[in-house]
Design a protein around this motif. Structure first.
Motif, mmCIF file in Angstrom:
data_model
loop_
_atom_site.group_PDB
_atom_site.id
_atom_site.type_symbol
_atom_site.label_atom_id
_atom_site.label_comp_id
_atom_site.label_asym_id
_atom_site.label_seq_id
_atom_site.Cartn_x
_atom_site.Cartn_y
_atom_site.Cartn_z
ATOM 1 N N ARG A 39 0.949 -1.284 -0.054
ATOM 2 C CA ARG A 39 0.017 -0.172 -0.124
ATOM 3 C C ARG A 39 0.853 1.476 -0.082
ATOM 4 N NH1 ARG A 39 -4.918 -1.801 0.422
ATOM 5 N NH2 ARG A 39 -5.273 -3.930 1.351
ATOM 6 N N GLY A 40 0.776 2.200 -0.873
ATOM 7 C CA GLY A 40 1.557 3.053 -1.140
ATOM 8 C C GLY A 40 1.323 3.868 -2.533
ATOM 9 N N ARG A 41 2.267 4.819 -2.715
ATOM 10 C CA ARG A 41 2.109 5.555 -3.882
ATOM 11 C C ARG A 41 3.214 4.871 -5.021
ATOM 12 N NH1 ARG A 41 2.790 11.625 -1.735
ATOM 13 N NH2 ARG A 41 2.814 12.270 -3.845
ATOM 14 N N GLU A 42 2.643 4.661 -6.119
ATOM 15 C CA GLU A 42 3.729 4.286 -7.313
ATOM 16 C C GLU A 42 4.643 5.535 -7.694
ATOM 17 O OE1 GLU A 42 2.736 1.194 -10.109
ATOM 18 O OE2 GLU A 42 0.634 1.228 -9.261
ATOM 19 N N ILE A 43 5.958 5.423 -7.462
ATOM 20 C CA ILE A 43 7.079 6.456 -7.868
ATOM 21 C C ILE A 43 8.159 5.882 -8.832
ATOM 22 C CG2 ILE A 43 8.297 8.456 -7.253
ATOM 23 C CD1 ILE A 43 5.545 8.626 -6.119
ATOM 24 N N GLU A 44 8.376 6.459 -9.742
ATOM 25 C CA GLU A 44 9.320 6.065 -10.570
ATOM 26 C C GLU A 44 10.512 7.052 -10.703
ATOM 27 O OE1 GLU A 44 7.667 5.204 -14.483
ATOM 28 O OE2 GLU A 44 6.540 3.227 -13.672
ATOM 29 N N CYS A 45 11.611 6.630 -11.338
ATOM 30 C CA CYS A 45 12.809 7.377 -11.303
ATOM 31 C C CYS A 45 13.753 6.772 -12.264
ATOM 32 C CB CYS A 45 13.778 7.626 -9.890
ATOM 33 S SG CYS A 45 14.991 8.991 -9.938
ATOM 34 N N GLY A 46 14.380 7.755 -13.316
ATOM 35 C CA GLY A 46 15.081 7.535 -14.016
ATOM 36 C C GLY A 46 16.623 7.637 -13.978
ATOM 37 N N VAL A 47 17.432 6.837 -14.316
ATOM 38 C CA VAL A 47 19.148 7.042 -14.222
ATOM 39 C C VAL A 47 19.590 6.823 -15.655
ATOM 40 C CG1 VAL A 47 21.065 6.097 -13.076
ATOM 41 C CG2 VAL A 47 19.024 5.707 -12.005
ATOM 42 N N LEU A 48 20.447 7.731 -15.632
ATOM 43 C CA LEU A 48 21.277 7.947 -17.047
ATOM 44 C C LEU A 48 22.826 8.144 -16.859
ATOM 45 C CD1 LEU A 48 20.820 8.614 -20.187
ATOM 46 C CD2 LEU A 48 20.651 10.961 -19.524
ATOM 47 N N GLU A 49 23.429 7.697 -17.909
ATOM 48 C CA GLU A 49 24.961 7.667 -17.495
ATOM 49 C C GLU A 49 25.491 8.973 -18.162
ATOM 50 O OE1 GLU A 49 28.822 5.093 -19.656
ATOM 51 O OE2 GLU A 49 26.683 3.992 -19.007
ATOM 52 N N PHE A 50 26.399 9.718 -17.385
ATOM 53 C CA PHE A 50 26.733 11.021 -17.786
ATOM 54 C C PHE A 50 28.628 10.733 -18.059
ATOM 55 C CE2 PHE A 50 22.579 12.317 -16.921
ATOM 56 C CZ PHE A 50 22.596 13.665 -17.528
ATOM 57 N N GLU A 51 29.209 11.784 -18.321
ATOM 58 C CA GLU A 51 30.733 11.571 -18.366
ATOM 59 C C GLU A 51 31.249 11.158 -16.921
ATOM 60 O OE1 GLU A 51 29.070 13.492 -21.883
ATOM 61 O OE2 GLU A 51 28.580 13.952 -19.771
ATOM 62 N N ALA A 71 17.668 5.119 -6.606
ATOM 63 C CA ALA A 71 17.671 4.690 -7.856
ATOM 64 C C ALA A 71 19.214 4.243 -8.379
ATOM 65 C CB ALA A 71 17.022 5.711 -9.047
ATOM 66 N N VAL A 72 19.833 5.284 -8.173
ATOM 67 C CA VAL A 72 21.315 5.105 -8.510
ATOM 68 C C VAL A 72 21.832 3.806 -7.797
ATOM 69 C CG1 VAL A 72 23.611 6.304 -8.443
ATOM 70 C CG2 VAL A 72 21.751 7.586 -8.984
ATOM 71 N N ALA A 73 21.521 3.747 -6.474
ATOM 72 C CA ALA A 73 22.005 2.515 -6.016
ATOM 73 C C ALA A 73 21.699 1.099 -6.777
ATOM 74 C CB ALA A 73 21.703 2.407 -4.269
ATOM 75 N N ALA A 74 20.505 0.967 -6.976
ATOM 76 C CA ALA A 74 20.144 -0.009 -7.847
ATOM 77 C C ALA A 74 20.704 -0.362 -9.035
ATOM 78 C CB ALA A 74 18.481 0.251 -7.715
ATOM 79 N N TYR A 75 21.019 0.908 -9.612
ATOM 80 C CA TYR A 75 21.662 0.727 -11.212
ATOM 81 C C TYR A 75 23.306 0.259 -10.708
ATOM 82 C CZ TYR A 75 24.011 2.983 -15.124
ATOM 83 O OH TYR A 75 24.782 3.326 -16.310
ATOM 84 N N GLU A 76 23.756 0.810 -9.584
ATOM 85 C CA GLU A 76 25.140 0.276 -9.462
ATOM 86 C C GLU A 76 24.992 -1.189 -8.960
ATOM 87 O OE1 GLU A 76 27.493 1.906 -10.505
ATOM 88 O OE2 GLU A 76 27.723 3.933 -9.636
ATOM 89 N N ALA A 77 23.966 -1.499 -7.998
ATOM 90 C CA ALA A 77 23.942 -2.867 -7.588
ATOM 91 C C ALA A 77 23.919 -3.993 -8.710
ATOM 92 C CB ALA A 77 22.771 -3.251 -6.758
ATOM 93 N N VAL A 78 23.252 -3.819 -9.719
ATOM 94 C CA VAL A 78 22.890 -4.603 -10.823
ATOM 95 C C VAL A 78 24.002 -4.466 -11.845
ATOM 96 C CG1 VAL A 78 21.448 -5.653 -12.383
ATOM 97 C CG2 VAL A 78 20.577 -4.604 -10.244
ATOM 98 N N SER A 79 25.045 -3.470 -11.827
ATOM 99 C CA SER A 79 26.192 -3.315 -12.546
ATOM 100 C C SER A 79 25.584 -2.598 -13.939
ATOM 101 C CB SER A 79 27.003 -4.583 -12.948
ATOM 102 O OG SER A 79 27.560 -4.599 -11.642
ATOM 103 N N CYS A 80 24.463 -1.854 -13.953
ATOM 104 C CA CYS A 80 23.811 -1.553 -15.065
ATOM 105 C C CYS A 80 24.798 -0.427 -15.824
ATOM 106 C CB CYS A 80 22.631 -0.739 -14.930
ATOM 107 S SG CYS A 80 21.238 -1.815 -14.167
#
Length: 379
Positions: A245-257, A307-316
């Motif tokens: 039960r809660g609000r659905e929130i999304e966040c994008g991660v993009l690779e910069f230099e 979001a960045v932690a999830a990106y890094e955890a999976v080695s995206c």
């Protein structure tokens, strides 16, 4: 004496789309948007579609024919320039040549490819299979590598990785193919015991699916078997999740230099005509998200960190969309990541980055440039 100089050719981008998964049509729609956005003064483009039976076909460069029209979904078959011809990419790293083979005809070279933009969703494309082929071929590509793509497609192992990195996940149970096939009563009992611990309703999902396809919200035991069979139509392995039960929130991660950065988050408001944010709500009825999500600065900073932690955890690499629940007590629970999120005109990932100051054409260009600057192989 004048010197004859030849200007360097533009990088060639192969946009690969369609595929054998149940998300075939959404991949076509996504590719149409990307084809429209690629700067043709900067890049040459080669559109390659994969039919639902796995044939690689040279297709028309016609984004206007790749949209959903009158609730009708597009397909690669409708775009293919030949009913029989197949496109082949060399697996020799010394050659990036693409060849068109037609029955009874001499193979026709289509030129070399410098980078692949894989706009495939689901199995046989987003799950590491295509990425493995491109690694063998030595062709750089947009997005996550083999391992990250596979983990990002499999909701079970994705959650296991999140837990190992201390990221908050909700309760879930996995039913493997042999469990349901050899002893459905025991598998059903396992799900019922999970419901006893965490309550109804449950969400029954394909473990390696996307675009909300094959998902059923189950309110009680009477609908369980039908929900399992629906999920198994898409994947023999299923995952069962409790309602958060809660609000659905999304966040994008993009690779910069300087590394990955998070976008402003978006909120998916409750949908009134659907039980949950399903396929029709996303793509047919065009349910709209709220960008940026009205959650306050502190919560925004926290979801960006997660979001960045999830990106890094999976080695995206390249990009990720991370989906969360903001619970009633103010905490976040990560639901899943998507290593190749939708790029349709109504998709949340480009909308979040648009609001963050990265317009759609720049977003596409950044992804291509990041791939061109990244080698294949161990990195």
């Amino acid at each position: 004496m004048s010197e004859n100089t030849q200007s360097p050719r533009k990088p060639r981008v192969a946009v690969v789309f369609g595929g054998r998964s149940s998300e075939h049509a959404i991949s076509v729609v996504t590719a149409g948007a990307v084809l429209s956005a690629i700067d043709r003064d900067k890049y040459d483009v080669l559109p390659i579609g994969i039919t639902t039976d796995g044939r690689w076909a040279l297709t028309a460069d016609a984004p206007e024919r790749m949209a959903i029209a009158d609730r009708t979904l597009p397909s690669v078959t409708d775009l293919a320039e030949s009913e029989t011809g197949g496109v082949a990419l060399s697996v020799d790293p010394a050659s990036r040549e693409v060849v068109l083979n037609e029955p009874g005809a001499v193979p026709r070279a289509l030129g070399e490819v410098d980078v692949v933009f894989p706009m495939l969703h689901g199995p046989y494309g987003e799950d590491g299979t295509l990425q493995g082929l491109l690694e063998l071929s030595g062709v750089p590509y947009v997005g996550a590598g083999v391992l990250a793509s596979a983990v990002g497609q499999d909701k079970e192992y994705m959650k296991r990785v999140f837990v190992s990195f201390g990221l908050p996940v909700g309760p879930y149970e996995v039913i493997r193919p042999r469990e349901w096939e050899q002893n459905p009563a025991a598998a059903r009992k396992k799900i019922v015991e999970f419901a006893a611990d965490h309550g109804w309703p449950l969400f029954v999902k394909p473990a390696r699916g996307g675009s909300s396809m094959g998902i059923t919200k189950v309110d009680d035991l009477s609908g369980l078997d039908e929900a399992v069979e629906e999920a198994r139509r898409h994947d023999p392995k299923i995952i069962v999740e409790s309602l958060i039960r809660g609000r659905e929130i999304e966040c994008g991660v993009l690779e910069f230099e300087d590394g990955p950065r998070a976008s402003v988050p978006a909120e998916i408001p409750p949908v009134t005509d659907h039980d949950f944010y399903d396929f029709e709500a996303k793509y047919i009825d065009s349910a709209s998200g709220i960008v940026p999500a009205p959650i306050g600065d502190e919560a925004t900073a926290e979801i960006q960190r997660l979001a960045v932690a999830a990106y890094e955890a999976v080695s995206c690499e390249g990009l990720v969309r991370a989906d969360f629940f903001l619970t009633e007590d103010g905490g976040f629970v990560i639901n899943e990541i998507n290593t190749m999120p939708g790029f349709t005109p109504i998709s949340m990932y480009p909308r979040m980055w648009q609001e963050s100051g990265v317009a759609y054409p720049e977003l596409v260009d950044r992804l291509i440039q990041a791939a061109l600057n990244r080698s294949t192989g161990l990195r």
